[in-house]
Motif scaffolding. Structure first.
Motif, PDB file in Angstrom:
ATOM      1  N   ALA A  85       0.847  -1.213   0.000  1.00  0.00           N
ATOM      2  CA  ALA A  85       0.000   0.000   0.000  1.00  0.00           C
ATOM      3  C   ALA A  85       0.873   1.250   0.000  1.00  0.00           C
ATOM      4  O   ALA A  85       0.583   2.229  -0.703  1.00  0.00           O
ATOM      5  CB  ALA A  85      -0.933  -0.003   1.207  1.00  0.00           C
ATOM      6  N   ALA A  86       1.980   1.230   0.766  1.00  0.00           N
ATOM      7  CA  ALA A  86       2.904   2.369   0.782  1.00  0.00           C
ATOM      8  C   ALA A  86       3.527   2.582  -0.586  1.00  0.00           C
ATOM      9  O   ALA A  86       3.651   3.729  -1.051  1.00  0.00           O
ATOM     10  CB  ALA A  86       3.993   2.149   1.838  1.00  0.00           C
ATOM     11  N   ALA A  87       3.876   1.511  -1.258  1.00  0.00           N
ATOM     12  CA  ALA A  87       4.449   1.621  -2.599  1.00  0.00           C
ATOM     13  C   ALA A  87       3.441   2.207  -3.578  1.00  0.00           C
ATOM     14  O   ALA A  87       3.791   3.013  -4.443  1.00  0.00           O
ATOM     15  CB  ALA A  87       4.933   0.244  -3.088  1.00  0.00           C
ATOM     16  N   ARG A  88       2.171   1.824  -3.447  1.00  0.00           N
ATOM     17  CA  ARG A  88       1.133   2.380  -4.328  1.00  0.00           C
ATOM     18  C   ARG A  88       0.971   3.882  -4.086  1.00  0.00           C
ATOM     19  O   ARG A  88       0.775   4.646  -5.021  1.00  0.00           O
ATOM     20  CB  ARG A  88      -0.197   1.649  -4.109  1.00  0.00           C
ATOM     21  CG  ARG A  88      -0.215   0.237  -4.654  1.00  0.00           C
ATOM     22  CD  ARG A  88      -1.618  -0.365  -4.653  1.00  0.00           C
ATOM     23  NE  ARG A  88      -2.218  -0.481  -3.341  1.00  0.00           N
ATOM     24  CZ  ARG A  88      -2.089  -1.519  -2.513  1.00  0.00           C
ATOM     25  NH1 ARG A  88      -1.315  -2.532  -2.847  1.00  0.00           N
ATOM     26  NH2 ARG A  88      -2.704  -1.528  -1.347  1.00  0.00           N
ATOM     27  N   LEU A  89       1.078   4.293  -2.826  1.00  0.00           N
ATOM     28  CA  LEU A  89       0.933   5.724  -2.502  1.00  0.00           C
ATOM     29  C   LEU A  89       2.084   6.554  -3.036  1.00  0.00           C
ATOM     30  O   LEU A  89       1.890   7.684  -3.459  1.00  0.00           O
ATOM     31  CB  LEU A  89       0.842   5.911  -0.980  1.00  0.00           C
ATOM     32  CG  LEU A  89      -0.491   5.574  -0.350  1.00  0.00           C
ATOM     33  CD1 LEU A  89      -0.391   5.630   1.168  1.00  0.00           C
ATOM     34  CD2 LEU A  89      -1.587   6.510  -0.824  1.00  0.00           C
ATOM     35  N   THR A  90       3.288   6.003  -3.006  1.00  0.00           N
ATOM     36  CA  THR A  90       4.464   6.755  -3.439  1.00  0.00           C
ATOM     37  C   THR A  90       4.794   6.522  -4.907  1.00  0.00           C
ATOM     38  O   THR A  90       5.696   7.158  -5.443  1.00  0.00           O
ATOM     39  CB  THR A  90       5.696   6.402  -2.579  1.00  0.00           C
ATOM     40  OG1 THR A  90       5.967   4.999  -2.715  1.00  0.00           O
ATOM     41  CG2 THR A  90       5.468   6.762  -1.129  1.00  0.00           C
ATOM     42  N   GLY A  91       4.074   5.582  -5.546  1.00  0.00           N
ATOM     43  CA  GLY A  91       4.313   5.303  -6.965  1.00  0.00           C
ATOM     44  C   GLY A  91       5.542   4.445  -7.224  1.00  0.00           C
ATOM     45  O   GLY A  91       6.025   4.384  -8.346  1.00  0.00           O
ATOM     46  N   ASP A  92       6.049   3.793  -6.189  1.00  0.00           N
ATOM     47  CA  ASP A  92       7.231   2.919  -6.360  1.00  0.00           C
ATOM     48  C   ASP A  92       6.835   1.565  -6.907  1.00  0.00           C
ATOM     49  O   ASP A  92       5.872   0.999  -6.667  1.00  0.00           O
ATOM     50  CB  ASP A  92       7.957   2.719  -5.000  1.00  0.00           C
ATOM     51  CG  ASP A  92       8.600   4.018  -4.544  1.00  0.00           C
ATOM     52  OD1 ASP A  92       8.782   4.913  -5.352  1.00  0.00           O
ATOM     53  OD2 ASP A  92       8.909   4.081  -3.335  1.00  0.00           O
TER      54      ASP A  92
END
Length: 153
Positions: free
Chosen positions: A146-153
């Motif tokens: 979910a953090a990766a989706r938020l930061t676009g990583d």
């Protein structure tokens, strides 16, 4: 020409306090936050740190403002320890959403001075879960995704 509604007229008590349209026993204010005595304290010295800009919960709070809320609360905790209140400990408490016990829907961080026998306890809250390591690893993976989706990583 119609005038803009005041914070008091819009119905947010904390916005009204931040705009000096409602009474509060203020201990700190700057361009970003205002900190004041909780009207219904858990213990003597109980403070609230509130962003001036209306934010219902954490989702509405930008990172810079959130960091400043925390920094001011941290400074006030140190101040409380050096005051005549002389707390034996400090709790920070933030409720984000009705299910998390939020009752005023303007984000606020409680700074709670704690004393032996003060009667307030997180032990009175519902119990904890026992989670198997595999489930904890799965939960951690989901949060990282979910953090990766938020930061676009």
């Amino acid at each position: 020409m119609t005038r803009a509604a005041t914070a008091t007229e819009q119905g947010c008590t904390f916005c009204a306090i931040a705009a000096h349209e409602a009474e509060a026993s203020t201990v700190h204010e700057d361009e970003t936050v205002v900190a004041f005595m909780d009207l219904h304290p858990v213990t003597p010295g109980h403070l609230l740190v509130v962003p001036r800009h209306h934010a219902v919960g954490l989702e509405d709070l930008d990172e810079t403002t959130g960091g400043h809320v925390w920094a001011v609360a941290h400074d006030l905790a140190r101040t409380l320890r050096r005051s005549t209140f002389r707390p034996e400990g400090i709790n920070f408490f933030l409720c984000d959403g009705e299910v998390a016990f939020q009752t005023v829907f303007h984000l606020h961080l409680h700074v709670l001075p704690r004393y032996t026998g003060d009667g307030w306890s997180v032990e009175n809250l519902p119990g904890t879960l026992d989670r198997d390591r595999r489930l904890l690893d799965s939960d951690a993976h989901e949060i990282k995704a979910a953090a990766a989706r938020l930061t676009g990583d």
